[in-house]
Design a protein around this motif. Sequence first.
Motif, PDB file in Angstrom:
ATOM      1  N   ASP A   1      11.857 -23.506   0.724  1.00  0.00           N
ATOM      2  CA  ASP A   1      12.748 -24.598   0.351  1.00  0.00           C
ATOM      3  C   ASP A   1      14.040 -24.590   1.163  1.00  0.00           C
TER       4      ASP A   1
ATOM      5  N   LYS B   1      15.979 -21.991   2.125  1.00  0.00           N
ATOM      6  CA  LYS B   1      17.040 -21.068   1.747  1.00  0.00           C
ATOM      7  C   LYS B   1      16.999 -19.778   2.563  1.00  0.00           C
TER       8      LYS B   1
ATOM      9  N   GLU C   1      21.845 -26.884  -6.543  1.00  0.00           N
ATOM     10  CA  GLU C   1      21.114 -27.011  -5.285  1.00  0.00           C
ATOM     11  C   GLU C   1      21.989 -27.566  -4.163  1.00  0.00           C
TER      12      GLU C   1
ATOM     13  N   GLU D   1      14.679 -27.007   5.244  1.00  0.00           N
ATOM     14  CA  GLU D   1      13.701 -27.284   4.184  1.00  0.00           C
ATOM     15  C   GLU D   1      12.374 -27.673   4.822  1.00  0.00           C
TER      16      GLU D   1
END
Lengths: 578, 235
Positions: A69, A71, A281, A321
């Motif tokens: 995602d 990160k 987020e 992402e």
Amino acid sequence: MGMGHRGSLCLAVGLGVAFALGAAPRAHGQEAGGAPTTTAAAAPSAAAAALAPLPVPATLTIEDAPNDDGKRFVVRWPSVEGATNAFEYEVQIAPTKDGPWHPVKRVFADTGLARDLDIDYGRAAASLEGHGVIASPLAFYPSELFLLAAVGPADVARAREASAEAGASPKALLAAFDAKSIVLAKARAESKPVEEAWARLAALAAAADDTPPAADGELEQLRTTLLDAMDGVCSRREGLIARDLGATAVEGARKVFSALEIKLTHELEGHLRSGYFGSDERLARIVLDRAWFARLRTHATDPADTRTATCAVIAEGRAVENWFDWRKDNNFVLMLVVGGLVLVFIARARKNPDMYLRRIGGLDAVDEALGRATEMGKPVLFVHGLREMKDVSTIAAVNILGEISKHVARFDSRLLCATYDPIVLGVSQETVREGFTAAGRPDAYNEDDVFLAGADQFSYVAAIDGIMMRQRPAANFYCGYFYAESLVLAETGAMSGAIQIAATDSFTQLPFFVTTCDYTLMGEELYAASAYLSRDPLLLGSLKGQDYAKALMIVLLVGLTLLATLGIEAAAEVVKVY
Amino acid sequence: MLLKRTIPVMIAFITGAWFAIQFFVPSAMSAQTERWASNWYKILAGFAAILGLYSLCHLHWSRIRRRVPGWGYSVLVYFGLALTVFMGLIGEVQKGAALLTKQPDALRKVAEIQSYESTYLYSSGYNWVFDYIYTPSSATMFSLLAFFIASAAYRTFRARSWQAAVLLIAAVIVMFGQVPIAAVISQWIPDAADWLMMYPNMAAKRGIMLGVSLGVVATALRIIFGIERAYLGGD
């Protein structure tokens, strides 16, 4: 997938031993000229001179960690010839080229291989060369840190000074705090008195006609309240620094904050207004949507040997992402194939409704069981499994209930339905009502006959066992996913003399149902039941597609097993799940 | 028809298709939609609990009113419900009183302790009901399983056919293989038990799981494309 910036090549290793001969106890390395640097403790000169310089890789890159995602990223470097566990690599990351540097991981020079990152890369990991370490800036810069780094004790001191000069002017006082509205907003969200003080000051500063003028000492009181709130936030910040993060991390966050002040302020204001803090987020994206830097150091494994060498290349890259998880490509293809087969057979069923379908004994016996109940003048009991409505086995059970309710209504019998979950209760009530309506007997539907028997495993069992022994239903249906209660229910039902049909995909409970029930629908038969009972050509077509998909799977598994047995490892990888 | 069929089928199609795709999309937005759906489910479950309580109360009130056989048990349901709610509320009232009367520092401590200790401190009646009525009753029901297993095993293991005989032999080996004395007699027994569990049992289990998975996919597709509408009460 985002690719990291590829840095320039490291120059040859070589200066370490020379530096080790210095007079200081520990000489600091240099990075000038892009050469790898080596440091060493003040070991005896002769011994140190005999030591070979620590190897460092020629290149270092940051590339986006795939299938995630956004990160994390992967710091990668090539293997160095002759690497042994006599030395280890240390990966460090920083928000700027100048640091502050945070150690991510230390790996032995013969471990930390990129091909071992199969959890992240899936099958693609096998083709990776060199070393790789996963890093996430969020480990060092949690988004809450940015909120706390936005203000420090010095800022509070400035606000204190500015507000002291404001005198009796509410507007000047508001302006003194306005620069720190982020902190105040945060404090407002956590404390009602601060929120009220802020609102009162804003009202006074707006100087609307209907705002009563400030009473004596009120402005000073408001000032104190707001400054105390700022102090409180700073205390939390200091506490967090002391407890978890360390001053270096806060300084790093402040550097990032300074570089992106406008964006941060804008983002933070938005978040603070909406009341979201911490691991939100979008705040995380502030940490992540920027270039990060990585460097690599080599250390000797022996604690007595304090030599280090630093790769001159500082890699730059960012986490991105990803929009498809390539580790699940086999699953995706399988979904398309199985889904396609089912849809093809549904389409074929539209053209040719007369499809042959193998007989399922348990479902053929449904009419027999319902007829028996009608003849005996006793109710039919339908027992749901213990899973919630979101589980497909429960949906399948509700589908069966819909068909059974139509049959029961036509036979003018009575249907009792015990549920375990309130949502399943609501859906079951609606399904049975619609079933009775579809059969032309809406008047025969009794809402109390579909009931919540218990919301706890053995309370549920006790309630249903009681119904079985008191009302003696002529037919019991157990549909859905069951646990340890299966045998207690089915054995009690068998003792009560009812004809019993179970349908479950709970393979651990199947033996108990097979032992105690007259008919048991195993595994996929639970999902086929409603289609089989309704005899709807489209539903039957989907069953046909399901059977073909199963045949395909069997062929695939047997074929791949044979290939894997013959030593073709790639065959096993095809069906591997990540 | 629009509200009872078309819109629910459309919702099933859109959400079903999205979450089938969502499984393959690792982005943060994708995970966020999953969290939203999960939260929605929890909210619905909260309201549905009221529906469940209403159903329970209504059912048992009807039984008491109509004096159906065994209506006394329905009185017990009301008694148990009232007792548990009363005991739970007493604990909360005690906690509230402590919050109102104690000094701020003490209050903060109570808030910090939270959970286990403060729960026990202020809800002893509720815990008494849980520990001394609910838990033993639940354990009693569970313990019945031992007797039911014995009776079910007796019925199943009567070797009336060759299949039942195979089942009996396999069951004896597996059960005997689990106890230490089996290894003392012969290492062959636990090895055979392990083999039975690892190969024939595992093969059958995986076969069932494979069928179940395909059944789930087919059912999901039927629902997503609106072919299966029994959960909406049929056509």
